[in-house]
Write a protein that holds these residues in place. Structure first.
Motif, PDB file in Angstrom:
ATOM      1  N   ALA A 198       0.809  -1.210   0.000  1.00 12.75           N
ATOM      2  CA  ALA A 198       0.000   0.000   0.000  1.00 12.75           C
ATOM      3  C   ALA A 198       0.844   1.263   0.000  1.00 12.75           C
ATOM      4  O   ALA A 198       0.446   2.301  -0.549  1.00 12.75           O
ATOM      5  CB  ALA A 198      -0.936   0.008   1.220  1.00 12.75           C
ATOM      6  N   LEU A 199       2.032   1.181   0.590  1.00  9.55           N
ATOM      7  CA  LEU A 199       2.910   2.353   0.680  1.00  9.55           C
ATOM      8  C   LEU A 199       4.086   2.276  -0.289  1.00  9.55           C
ATOM      9  O   LEU A 199       5.103   2.933  -0.087  1.00  9.55           O
ATOM     10  CB  LEU A 199       3.427   2.512   2.109  1.00  9.55           C
ATOM     11  CG  LEU A 199       2.389   2.935   3.138  1.00  9.55           C
ATOM     12  CD1 LEU A 199       3.042   3.153   4.485  1.00  9.55           C
ATOM     13  CD2 LEU A 199       1.668   4.205   2.706  1.00  9.55           C
ATOM     14  N   ASN A 200       3.936   1.462  -1.351  1.00  6.51           N
ATOM     15  CA  ASN A 200       4.978   1.367  -2.372  1.00  6.51           C
ATOM     16  C   ASN A 200       6.326   1.032  -1.736  1.00  6.51           C
ATOM     17  O   ASN A 200       7.328   1.735  -1.912  1.00  6.51           O
ATOM     18  CB  ASN A 200       5.082   2.671  -3.168  1.00  6.51           C
ATOM     19  CG  ASN A 200       6.023   2.560  -4.359  1.00  6.51           C
ATOM     20  OD1 ASN A 200       6.190   1.482  -4.934  1.00  6.51           O
ATOM     21  ND2 ASN A 200       6.653   3.665  -4.736  1.00  6.51           N
ATOM     22  N   GLY A 201       6.350  -0.058  -0.976  1.00  9.14           N
ATOM     23  CA  GLY A 201       7.561  -0.456  -0.266  1.00  9.14           C
ATOM     24  C   GLY A 201       8.758  -0.678  -1.165  1.00  9.14           C
ATOM     25  O   GLY A 201       9.902  -0.517  -0.724  1.00  9.14           O
ATOM     26  N   ASP A 202       8.534  -1.023  -2.423  1.00 14.12           N
ATOM     27  CA  ASP A 202       9.659  -1.217  -3.342  1.00 14.12           C
ATOM     28  C   ASP A 202      10.477   0.058  -3.509  1.00 14.12           C
ATOM     29  O   ASP A 202      11.646   0.011  -3.898  1.00 14.12           O
ATOM     30  CB  ASP A 202       9.156  -1.679  -4.712  1.00 14.12           C
ATOM     31  CG  ASP A 202       8.648  -3.110  -4.694  1.00 14.12           C
ATOM     32  OD1 ASP A 202       9.018  -3.855  -3.766  1.00 14.12           O
ATOM     33  OD2 ASP A 202       7.878  -3.485  -5.598  1.00 14.12           O
ATOM     34  N   GLY A 203       9.851   1.186  -3.194  1.00 14.40           N
ATOM     35  CA  GLY A 203      10.556   2.455  -3.311  1.00 14.40           C
ATOM     36  C   GLY A 203      11.210   2.916  -2.013  1.00 14.40           C
ATOM     37  O   GLY A 203      11.831   3.988  -1.981  1.00 14.40           O
ATOM     38  N   TRP A 204      11.083   2.134  -0.938  1.00 14.04           N
ATOM     39  CA  TRP A 204      11.682   2.505   0.340  1.00 14.04           C
ATOM     40  C   TRP A 204      13.211   2.450   0.262  1.00 14.04           C
ATOM     41  O   TRP A 204      13.776   1.604  -0.431  1.00 14.04           O
ATOM     42  CB  TRP A 204      11.233   1.563   1.455  1.00 14.04           C
ATOM     43  CG  TRP A 204       9.786   1.661   1.809  1.00 14.04           C
ATOM     44  CD1 TRP A 204       8.869   2.550   1.334  1.00 14.04           C
ATOM     45  CD2 TRP A 204       9.076   0.800   2.716  1.00 14.04           C
ATOM     46  NE1 TRP A 204       7.638   2.320   1.888  1.00 14.04           N
ATOM     47  CE2 TRP A 204       7.732   1.250   2.738  1.00 14.04           C
ATOM     48  CE3 TRP A 204       9.440  -0.282   3.503  1.00 14.04           C
ATOM     49  CZ2 TRP A 204       6.770   0.640   3.534  1.00 14.04           C
ATOM     50  CZ3 TRP A 204       8.482  -0.896   4.288  1.00 14.04           C
ATOM     51  CH2 TRP A 204       7.157  -0.431   4.298  1.00 14.04           C
ATOM     52  N   THR A 205      13.870   3.301   0.998  1.00 20.53           N
ATOM     53  CA  THR A 205      15.333   3.281   1.064  1.00 20.53           C
ATOM     54  C   THR A 205      15.817   2.063   1.833  1.00 20.53           C
ATOM     55  O   THR A 205      16.783   1.405   1.443  1.00 20.53           O
ATOM     56  CB  THR A 205      15.855   4.557   1.743  1.00 20.53           C
ATOM     57  OG1 THR A 205      15.382   5.701   1.023  1.00 20.53           O
ATOM     58  CG2 THR A 205      17.375   4.578   1.764  1.00 20.53           C
ATOM     59  N   GLU A 206      15.139   1.747   2.936  1.00 19.32           N
ATOM     60  CA  GLU A 206      15.497   0.588   3.763  1.00 19.32           C
ATOM     61  C   GLU A 206      14.333  -0.398   3.773  1.00 19.32           C
ATOM     62  O   GLU A 206      13.260  -0.081   4.252  1.00 19.32           O
ATOM     63  CB  GLU A 206      15.818   1.033   5.197  1.00 19.32           C
ATOM     64  CG  GLU A 206      16.973   2.005   5.312  1.00 19.32           C
ATOM     65  CD  GLU A 206      18.325   1.359   5.064  1.00 19.32           C
ATOM     66  OE1 GLU A 206      18.369   0.108   4.941  1.00 19.32           O
ATOM     67  OE2 GLU A 206      19.321   2.092   4.994  1.00 19.32           O
ATOM     68  N   LYS A 207      14.548  -1.573   3.227  1.00 21.16           N
ATOM     69  CA  LYS A 207      13.479  -2.579   3.172  1.00 21.16           C
ATOM     70  C   LYS A 207      14.033  -3.997   3.268  1.00 21.16           C
ATOM     71  O   LYS A 207      13.427  -4.958   2.771  1.00 21.16           O
ATOM     72  CB  LYS A 207      12.678  -2.418   1.879  1.00 21.16           C
ATOM     73  CG  LYS A 207      13.515  -2.396   0.600  1.00 21.16           C
ATOM     74  CD  LYS A 207      12.623  -2.209  -0.614  1.00 21.16           C
ATOM     75  CE  LYS A 207      13.404  -2.242  -1.921  1.00 21.16           C
ATOM     76  NZ  LYS A 207      14.321  -1.079  -2.050  1.00 21.16           N
ATOM     77  N   ASP A 208      15.160  -4.152   3.917  1.00 22.46           N
ATOM     78  CA  ASP A 208      15.839  -5.441   3.996  1.00 22.46           C
ATOM     79  C   ASP A 208      14.917  -6.537   4.536  1.00 22.46           C
ATOM     80  O   ASP A 208      14.298  -6.393   5.594  1.00 22.46           O
ATOM     81  CB  ASP A 208      17.074  -5.314   4.890  1.00 22.46           C
ATOM     82  CG  ASP A 208      17.919  -6.571   4.904  1.00 22.46           C
ATOM     83  OD1 ASP A 208      18.181  -7.104   3.816  1.00 22.46           O
ATOM     84  OD2 ASP A 208      18.310  -7.014   6.001  1.00 22.46           O
ATOM     85  N   LYS A 209      14.790  -7.597   3.783  1.00 23.61           N
ATOM     86  CA  LYS A 209      14.047  -8.824   4.112  1.00 23.61           C
ATOM     87  C   LYS A 209      12.524  -8.672   4.085  1.00 23.61           C
ATOM     88  O   LYS A 209      11.817  -9.656   4.333  1.00 23.61           O
ATOM     89  CB  LYS A 209      14.489  -9.390   5.467  1.00 23.61           C
ATOM     90  CG  LYS A 209      15.948  -9.841   5.484  1.00 23.61           C
ATOM     91  CD  LYS A 209      16.315 -10.519   6.793  1.00 23.61           C
ATOM     92  CE  LYS A 209      17.777 -10.955   6.769  1.00 23.61           C
ATOM     93  NZ  LYS A 209      18.173 -11.607   8.031  1.00 23.61           N
ATOM     94  N   TRP A 210      12.001  -7.477   3.790  1.00 30.09           N
ATOM     95  CA  TRP A 210      10.546  -7.336   3.711  1.00 30.09           C
ATOM     96  C   TRP A 210       9.978  -8.257   2.637  1.00 30.09           C
ATOM     97  O   TRP A 210      10.498  -8.347   1.529  1.00 30.09           O
ATOM     98  CB  TRP A 210      10.168  -5.880   3.418  1.00 30.09           C
ATOM     99  CG  TRP A 210      10.032  -5.059   4.664  1.00 30.09           C
ATOM    100  CD1 TRP A 210      11.034  -4.510   5.403  1.00 30.09           C
ATOM    101  CD2 TRP A 210       8.816  -4.713   5.326  1.00 30.09           C
ATOM    102  NE1 TRP A 210      10.523  -3.842   6.488  1.00 30.09           N
ATOM    103  CE2 TRP A 210       9.169  -3.935   6.457  1.00 30.09           C
ATOM    104  CE3 TRP A 210       7.474  -4.968   5.065  1.00 30.09           C
ATOM    105  CZ2 TRP A 210       8.213  -3.424   7.336  1.00 30.09           C
ATOM    106  CZ3 TRP A 210       6.521  -4.443   5.940  1.00 30.09           C
ATOM    107  CH2 TRP A 210       6.898  -3.691   7.062  1.00 30.09           C
ATOM    108  N   LYS A 211       8.920  -8.977   3.002  1.00 32.66           N
ATOM    109  CA  LYS A 211       8.203  -9.923   2.128  1.00 32.66           C
ATOM    110  C   LYS A 211       9.044 -11.141   1.780  1.00 32.66           C
ATOM    111  O   LYS A 211       8.718 -11.869   0.856  1.00 32.66           O
ATOM    112  CB  LYS A 211       7.688  -9.224   0.858  1.00 32.66           C
ATOM    113  CG  LYS A 211       6.695  -8.115   1.142  1.00 32.66           C
ATOM    114  CD  LYS A 211       6.052  -7.563  -0.116  1.00 32.66           C
ATOM    115  CE  LYS A 211       5.067  -8.526  -0.717  1.00 32.66           C
ATOM    116  NZ  LYS A 211       4.319  -7.946  -1.844  1.00 32.66           N
TER     117      LYS A 211
END
Length: 224
Positions: free
Chosen positions: A188-201
């Motif tokens: 919903a928050l466009n996590g692919d565009g986050w600077t830090e997203k290590d191991k999400w999903k």
């Protein structure tokens, strides 16, 4: 995107900070503000500087315990209607609903028997009225609310408070487990565009290993 209603299933959640999501490119969090009625252990909720709209629910944080509660920040959104009386259980200095599209305050929040700044300044301690403002959007000390005839909402922190409302946004299915809830939030928050997203999903690891997630000893999410 919207805040998933499924966050209410994270019963051990204590800290939730989703502030300033507009910085990730766009409107940030949108849609209506969830009630979060079942989060009894919540200590801090920060949703400021987004695009949430609609009224603050009458049962907002209904089951949240007062003892140990630290802060609620709903400022700088597009919330409408009256500030509900359910917030009177918290000291006025612990919640911030300034810079929204608020058009009223329930009388119970202005009862001088609540003590603190409310005893001294009445409703102005909750929010400066229509046609007024100050740097805090309310009176918690000697700085009173100043005249500004063009301000049409309560709680303005500057002179000139017009904002543009958004269209309602659909909410997701509430029947998810913790990992699915967080995955929905990520999308919903466009996590692919986050600077830090290590191991999400990452389905091969616990959600407790996803960047920014903290869990208790039993693996229940308690901080985001």
């Amino acid at each position: 995107g919207p805040i998933p209603d499924t966050f209410g299933s994270l019963k051990n959640l204590r800290y939730l900070d989703l502030s300033s999501q507009t910085g990730s490119g766009g409107m940030g969090l949108t849609g209506n503000l969830p009630s979060f009625t079942t989060l009894a252990n919540l200590k801090r909720l920060d949703l400021n500087s987004n695009s949430l709209e609609g009224p603050i629910p009458d049962d907002f944080l209904r089951d949240t315990q007062v003892d140990g509660f630290e802060h609620l920040d709903l400022s700088k959104n597009k919330l409408t209607g009256k500030v509900p009386s359910v917030l009177k259980k918290f000291q006025v200095a612990l919640y911030d609903v300034t810079d929204n599209q608020i058009t009223g305050i329930e009388d119970a929040l202005c009862d001088t028997s609540l003590g603190g700044a409310v005893a001294a300044y009445g409703c102005d301690a909750v929010l400066c009225p229509v046609g007024k403002y100050n740097r805090l959007g309310r009176q918690l000390d000697q700085e009173s609310c100043k005249d500004c005839p063009e301000n049409s909402f309560f709680g303005a922190t500057s002179c000139g408070d017009q904002v543009t409302s958004l269209s309602p946004t659909a909410t997701p299915d509430p029947n998810f487990d913790q990992k699915a809830i967080l995955s929905t939030f990520y999308d919903a928050l466009n996590g692919d565009g986050w600077t830090e997203k290590d191991k999400w999903k990452d389905a091969s690891v616990s959600a407790c290993e996803w960047y920014g997630i903290t869990c208790d000893d039993d693996g229940n999410v308690e901080s985001i």
